[in-house]
Design a protein around this motif. Sequence first.
Motif, PDB file in Angstrom:
ATOM      1  N   HIS A 266       0.847  -1.203   0.000  1.00  0.00           N
ATOM      2  CA  HIS A 266       0.000   0.000   0.000  1.00  0.00           C
ATOM      3  C   HIS A 266       0.882   1.254   0.000  1.00  0.00           C
ATOM      4  N   PRO A 267       0.567   2.258  -0.815  1.00  0.00           N
ATOM      5  CA  PRO A 267      -0.639   2.530  -1.618  1.00  0.00           C
ATOM      6  C   PRO A 267      -0.514   2.096  -3.085  1.00  0.00           C
ATOM      7  N   PHE A 268       0.366   1.121  -3.365  1.00  0.00           N
ATOM      8  CA  PHE A 268       0.520   0.562  -4.715  1.00  0.00           C
ATOM      9  C   PHE A 268       0.921   1.635  -5.736  1.00  0.00           C
ATOM     10  N   VAL A 269       1.873   2.451  -5.370  1.00  0.00           N
ATOM     11  CA  VAL A 269       2.463   3.441  -6.267  1.00  0.00           C
ATOM     12  C   VAL A 269       3.888   2.990  -6.579  1.00  0.00           C
ATOM     13  N   PHE A 270       4.167   2.761  -7.869  1.00  0.00           N
ATOM     14  CA  PHE A 270       5.451   2.190  -8.250  1.00  0.00           C
ATOM     15  C   PHE A 270       6.237   3.138  -9.150  1.00  0.00           C
ATOM     16  N   ARG A 271       7.555   2.980  -9.108  1.00  0.00           N
ATOM     17  CA  ARG A 271       8.448   3.799  -9.915  1.00  0.00           C
ATOM     18  C   ARG A 271       8.698   3.132 -11.266  1.00  0.00           C
ATOM     19  N   GLU A 272       9.279   3.885 -12.166  1.00  0.00           N
ATOM     20  CA  GLU A 272       9.573   3.338 -13.491  1.00  0.00           C
ATOM     21  C   GLU A 272      10.752   2.379 -13.451  1.00  0.00           C
ATOM     22  N   THR A 273      11.685   2.620 -12.546  1.00  0.00           N
ATOM     23  CA  THR A 273      12.846   1.734 -12.428  1.00  0.00           C
ATOM     24  C   THR A 273      12.934   1.214 -10.999  1.00  0.00           C
ATOM     25  N   PRO A 274      13.334  -0.051 -10.812  1.00  0.00           N
ATOM     26  CA  PRO A 274      13.395  -0.613  -9.453  1.00  0.00           C
ATOM     27  C   PRO A 274      14.598  -0.092  -8.678  1.00  0.00           C
ATOM     28  N   GLY A 275      14.473  -0.134  -7.357  1.00  0.00           N
ATOM     29  CA  GLY A 275      15.595   0.218  -6.492  1.00  0.00           C
ATOM     30  C   GLY A 275      16.434  -1.004  -6.206  1.00  0.00           C
TER      31      GLY A 275
END
Length: 366
Positions: A266-275
């Motif tokens: 939560h809140p299911f907001v993701f980035r374009e590239t992973p960390g």
Amino acid sequence: MRLLFVLCVAAIVYGSLYPFAFVPHWPSGGAVRQFLATWNDLPSRGDILGNILLFVPYGLLGRFTVPARRIVWTGALLAAALQIAQFWIEDRVPQIQDVVWNMAGLAAGLGLASLTVVQRGMRSGALTWWQSPPALLIGFWLASIAAPFVPTIDLAQVIASLKPLLKAPVLDAPKVFQALAVWLAIGCLVQEFVADRSRQRLAYLAVLGLAFLLRLVIVGNSVALNEVIGMAIAVMLWFWRGERTAARRGMAGVLLLASIFWAGLHPFVFRETPGYFLWLPFEGLLIGSMLLNLKAVLAKIFLYGTSIWLLKGKGNRYPVAIAATMAVTLAVEVGQAWSGRGVAEVTDPLMALALGIVLAKWKKVR
């Protein structure tokens, strides 16, 4: 019984020497004289009660573990040694009076051990319930709340623990859902290690009450609105349809896994590239607060172990339960690498695997 006594001694040492901030110096003559002068000091009521309660289990369990002629002098030696050790700990003040009240607690424990009803219960193996996986899993959840295992009886601190609930309540749906799932799962676990149906409700309320008490009296804890709401809903559902909840333990396991997934992403907001993703097991435990990491590990042992225990069903379908729990934890960790929330690592799926293997091999000691 011997293991319980050892754990009791470990808890006393932990509580007396926390937070282990040792200072490498030899106490000055003035410090020693000040320590010896404390025999006439009167501690606060909270300190007196805390020092008494600290050694009650030592006297109670020691009576059935250590020869009677040794329990008193070993207890006195332990109490005195812990006070002397506090010379090397910052923000701790050793006091002779603490040893006196520790011995009063030891005497109270010996008094309880002399009661016929207690002796009968101890010798009949009444404590073997704690050796069952459901009871141990509940113990890990309570331990996650009790860490750092330092109680306070200061009324001002107890009132302060209620401020988040009364003055600035914050409602968080994932946390409410997880509290609901946790307490429904605990209800199922209680029904497994308490065979007498007439006592199941009492045992469930006792666990719930203990958890709430730990939120109030443990240093640094607080009572949150989310847990109160989730707990209240779970209690109503458990009392209303307790029999069906027990029969559908698999559903309780599914709800627990769903709460892990929801709370983790939560809140299911993701980035374009992973960390970054930590591939070294338990590497994330070296990052941030050790206390928060300890509480998280204890809670995860409960969450993952209980999910596996409930999902396996009466047919002991451990491979399915382990695979499902590992899949959810891995999905959460991978998702956290893309969301930037938490520490994405391989530890949690491996914890689920290890817990599943331990539970599958467990043989209840009677």
